[in-house]
Design a protein around this motif. Sequence first.
Motif, short mmCIF file in Angstrom:
data_model
loop_
_atom_site.label_atom_id
_atom_site.label_comp_id
_atom_site.label_asym_id
_atom_site.label_seq_id
_atom_site.Cartn_x
_atom_site.Cartn_y
_atom_site.Cartn_z
N LEU A 175 -21.21 -30.70 15.99
CA LEU A 175 -21.45 -29.32 15.67
C LEU A 175 -20.30 -28.99 14.59
CD1 LEU A 175 -22.83 -26.69 16.31
CD2 LEU A 175 -20.98 -26.29 17.74
N VAL A 176 -20.97 -28.28 13.54
CA VAL A 176 -20.08 -27.92 12.46
C VAL A 176 -19.84 -26.46 12.40
CG1 VAL A 176 -19.82 -27.84 9.83
CG2 VAL A 176 -20.64 -29.94 11.14
N ILE A 177 -18.69 -25.96 12.57
CA ILE A 177 -18.79 -24.47 12.58
C ILE A 177 -17.85 -24.02 11.43
CG2 ILE A 177 -17.65 -22.65 13.97
CD1 ILE A 177 -17.27 -24.33 16.40
N SER A 178 -18.75 -23.14 10.59
CA SER A 178 -18.36 -22.62 9.19
C SER A 178 -17.47 -21.33 9.37
CB SER A 178 -19.30 -22.78 8.20
OG SER A 178 -19.87 -24.01 8.27
N ASN A 179 -16.87 -21.03 8.09
CA ASN A 179 -16.49 -19.59 7.94
C ASN A 179 -15.76 -18.88 9.26
OD1 ASN A 179 -17.60 -18.99 5.53
ND2 ASN A 179 -19.54 -19.05 6.44
N ILE A 180 -14.81 -19.85 9.35
CA ILE A 180 -13.72 -19.30 10.67
C ILE A 180 -12.71 -18.71 9.96
CG2 ILE A 180 -12.17 -20.19 12.55
CD1 ILE A 180 -13.58 -22.66 12.91
N ILE A 181 -12.56 -17.47 10.32
CA ILE A 181 -11.56 -16.60 9.59
C ILE A 181 -10.06 -16.85 10.25
CG2 ILE A 181 -10.85 -14.27 8.80
CD1 ILE A 181 -13.99 -13.38 8.80
N VAL A 182 -9.35 -17.42 9.38
CA VAL A 182 -7.99 -17.56 9.64
C VAL A 182 -7.07 -16.45 9.00
CG1 VAL A 182 -6.10 -19.10 9.74
CG2 VAL A 182 -8.36 -20.13 9.89
N SER A 183 -6.32 -15.73 9.66
CA SER A 183 -5.59 -14.74 9.16
C SER A 183 -3.95 -14.61 9.68
CB SER A 183 -6.04 -13.21 9.50
OG SER A 183 -6.09 -12.76 10.92
N SER A 184 -3.31 -14.33 9.05
CA SER A 184 -1.69 -14.35 9.37
C SER A 184 -1.37 -13.60 10.58
CB SER A 184 -0.87 -13.93 8.34
OG SER A 184 -0.90 -12.52 7.84
N GLY A 185 -2.01 -12.41 10.93
CA GLY A 185 -1.64 -11.56 11.90
C GLY A 185 -2.21 -11.96 13.41
N LYS A 186 -3.11 -12.67 13.24
CA LYS A 186 -3.94 -13.04 14.75
C LYS A 186 -4.43 -14.49 14.87
CE LYS A 186 -7.60 -10.99 17.43
NZ LYS A 186 -6.96 -10.75 18.64
N GLU A 187 -4.10 -15.17 15.90
CA GLU A 187 -4.68 -16.52 16.09
C GLU A 187 -6.23 -16.41 16.30
OE1 GLU A 187 -1.08 -18.63 18.44
OE2 GLU A 187 -2.74 -17.98 19.76
N SER A 188 -6.51 -17.67 15.93
CA SER A 188 -8.13 -17.76 15.81
C SER A 188 -8.49 -18.49 17.09
CB SER A 188 -8.62 -18.38 14.58
OG SER A 188 -8.60 -17.76 13.43
N ASN A 829 -2.82 -10.41 3.66
CA ASN A 829 -2.01 -11.10 4.98
C ASN A 829 -0.61 -11.19 4.41
OD1 ASN A 829 -3.99 -12.62 6.81
ND2 ASN A 829 -4.99 -12.60 4.89
N LEU A 830 0.20 -10.58 5.49
CA LEU A 830 1.69 -10.68 5.53
C LEU A 830 2.15 -11.81 6.40
CD1 LEU A 830 2.56 -6.79 4.92
CD2 LEU A 830 2.36 -8.81 3.03
N PRO A 831 3.41 -12.09 6.30
CA PRO A 831 3.97 -13.20 7.28
C PRO A 831 3.49 -13.02 8.80
CG PRO A 831 5.57 -12.93 5.66
CD PRO A 831 4.46 -11.55 5.35
N LYS A 832 3.66 -11.57 9.19
CA LYS A 832 3.39 -11.31 10.64
C LYS A 832 2.19 -10.40 10.79
CE LYS A 832 8.04 -12.68 12.12
NZ LYS A 832 9.36 -12.26 13.01
N ALA A 833 1.63 -10.09 9.80
CA ALA A 833 0.59 -9.08 10.13
C ALA A 833 -0.50 -9.20 9.13
CB ALA A 833 1.02 -7.81 10.08
N THR A 834 -1.73 -8.66 9.54
CA THR A 834 -2.89 -8.81 8.43
C THR A 834 -3.38 -7.08 8.29
OG1 THR A 834 -3.36 -10.98 9.05
CG2 THR A 834 -5.16 -9.46 7.91
N HIS A 835 -3.39 -6.78 7.31
CA HIS A 835 -3.79 -5.19 6.84
C HIS A 835 -5.17 -5.37 6.16
CE1 HIS A 835 0.36 -3.86 7.54
NE2 HIS A 835 0.66 -4.87 7.11
N ASN A 836 -5.92 -4.21 6.77
CA ASN A 836 -7.30 -4.10 5.97
C ASN A 836 -7.55 -2.63 5.91
OD1 ASN A 836 -10.58 -3.49 6.62
ND2 ASN A 836 -10.22 -5.47 5.72
N VAL A 837 -7.85 -2.13 4.55
CA VAL A 837 -8.28 -0.89 4.45
C VAL A 837 -9.80 -1.04 3.63
CG1 VAL A 837 -7.54 0.91 2.98
CG2 VAL A 837 -5.91 -0.37 3.87
#
Length: 880
Positions: A175-188, A829-837
């Motif tokens: 199985l190939v899983i694409s588009n896994i979003i990796v961000s600094s503020g939250k583990e995937s 993405n910041l070292p310990k958080a991810t912000h979205n506006v």
Amino acid sequence: MKKWAIILVLSLGLQAFIQAQVTNKKITLHYKQTPLSQILSYLTSEYNIHFSYVNDFISLDQKITVRVKNQSLSSALDELFRQTNITYQQVGNQIVLKKSTDANRKPHQLQLTQTIRGVVLDKALQTPLPGANIILVNSEPFRGIATDAEGNFRLEKIPIGRQELKVSYTGYKDLVISNIIVSSGKESVLTISLEEQVLQSAEVVVTAQKDKSRANNELVLTSVASLRPDDINRFAGSRQDPLRMAGNYAGVISGDGQVNHIVVRGNSPRGLLWRMEGVDIINPNHFTFVANTGGGFSVINNNLLASSDFLTGAFPAEYGNKVSSVMDVQLRKGNNEKHEHTFQLGLNGIEYVAEGPLSDKKSSSYLASIRVFDFTPLEKMGVDLGTGGGNPRFGDGTFKIHLPTKKAGIFTIWGMGGYNTLNDYQSRKDSSFWSNPGYATDDIAVSGMYATGISHTWLFNEHTFGKLTIASSAGKYIEEVKDVVQKQTLRYYSAYDGMEGHHLASYTLTHKEGAKHLLKGGFTYRQMFYKQSGAFWENDSTEFRFINYRGHTHLLQSFLHWQYRATEKLEINTGVYAQWFAMQNSFTLEPRFSVGYQLTQNQRFSLAYGLHSQIPPLQYTLMQFRDSRTGTYNTPNTNLQVMKSHHLVAGYTHQFNGKLQFKTEAYYQYLYDVPVSMQQGNEIFSILNTGGNNNLWLSDSLVSKGTGKNYGIEFTAERYFNRDFYVLVTSSLFESKYTDVNGKERHTGFSVGHISNLLAGREFRLDEGKRRVLSVDIKASYQGGRRYLPVNVDSTMKHKTLVLDLENAYAHRQKDQFRFDFRISYNVNLPKATHNVFIAADNLFRARNILEQYWNPQTESIDTLYQIGIVPYFGYRIHF
């Protein structure tokens, strides 16, 4: 020579042993603005970890803030050096510190990373697969790992951005899983399910791109879409709402801008079945009538959703008591290793989400959210909320607790609930604020719902598991409406208090015999309770009409499903659903069948048939009417039969290079034993035309003599997100008709003829490290106009009261409707958080789409009420 070889092997073994002892240590650090030298000294004294470095290259005076608890050594050191220009390498029991080779890179410009971890399971039994291989595609240097004895895996220091994994296990399809979003503020955190191969040999290797058109429920082959939380968050016009998201798919008509109810393949919105965590629940929406399936927006919080299934017809035997569609919702599990938080502000309220482990053993977890909001700020901005001037307020909460045990199975406790109010006192305002000319409407509405349950999953052996669920769900709606002329004369009055719900116990048993055979069966007992009371009066009536009843009844449901995978290309599903409804002492037995055939590696054909049934809404079955001759009240609709429907669906899917998919389905549906009215002057009534608004169409003398049919063809072309953009195009052509009590065939009110949607989005990376990303998303929708009940103008003017042209009911459509939605978001993405506006605008071009047309007695003409215009809104979210 032999002697030196033995010494060398022993030396390497000893070094590996020492290195493993250091690596396996669990580290806890909690420092704030502390010199690096002090933290390194603590690690040496407390954990016997030794560091080597050159003082001229490494600054020990820099102050560090770090907080980790029971993390692996590598995770702790990653966090410690995240904000520095220091790298490290483990050599035996030594940690060698070095200055970053990129001398020009400042600490805040370092590559941000995060952890991808999860569990790999057998798709049918949901049991762990130890030793499965996980490979990070296109990684340099190569990154890969095998799952442990419990199926868990962990990949650390993965660069932020979109990543791709390839998962393989002996005897299972890759199985190939694409588009896994990796961000600094939250583990995937992923739950990966692999499908066992039918033919297991060294020559057979099957690799599949994760097909996003296939259901999470492997028993579903046709008429299904997978609702992915990331898409719900980003698609323009979806407003982070599962039902609005479903409106993007072929065959689905979305509600107007005010409500989120959906019409699936011409069926009434009341034909939609809501499920959560595997059991039926009451309508989970705010600002809704208790008998409907939609509302203003969802009580379900999208930030807590796992990937869920939306079924549009011919569904398997485990789903019952609905004739249209299924929204099968699953809540994700909370992070069982790390406490994480989300704060969000937007159209859906002020929101806080928390998740994390319940104990240091890192097996159990919690996940919880709370939302509250008041729409006053939007009103002050001049946004038309479509509420006639009322100020909506709401609040809701959702939770899930996951409790796996070593010897007693897995326990899950979940729940959600919401409330809302809408008060509009037009009689206290100037007439310019009245929603109708000539009179003011005072409207007080309160509604709410809850659903909660506890389940226990027990693995009998490596082939069989059972799941017991005890749950309860209910909804309540209270409204008082008064039409006042000149603030004194009462023109109309209604008061309504309704509640409907159930308590249930459900047990399912799943058995897998090799790769070819899967058996699943279950039984549900449901105690249904209800209450309805109200009073109605109009100025042309001499007395109030009352309804008042309460009670309970029982529903027994059972099913049996057999899946047979004859070859890798041929899959057959057969099943039967049965139910017994105590109130009418009615029993139904419903066969279900589907077959899927893989024509080539990229082409698939499917065919499905099912007989489905639905209990008539209790609001109609138990409605009381006053006998004008005797003055007593009776319930003339208690003899209604269970409504039934035949579904037939044929589909074809072509997958191009794993990134582009074309899909088409043709369907035919025939409904019978449909409740229609024998009441004089109301012969056009059919239950198939109800559910599109929050009105209870009163009709007595209902009989189960009506029929209906829906047929059409659907097309979907989707380019999955790749190279920074995606496109989704859907189009449907269909007809929806019914026969009234006199056998006359008419179009239903939902027969709009055609629907087309275009969705597209593009991401723009604003730096090399993918820290800052700008996203633009659009949606264009075009559909046929709604059908309506025309006014008989001559008779209305003659009698000075509204007279409908019932002979031509639903014969004509309003003009076609167009809407364009827009959304732009900025992610950092910041070292310990991810912000979205983000900022968004629904109906950006202010298209004047007709909501309804009505007779205006003041002007003696037909006036038009339009759907709400442009709806601008914004949002902010932070993961930390």
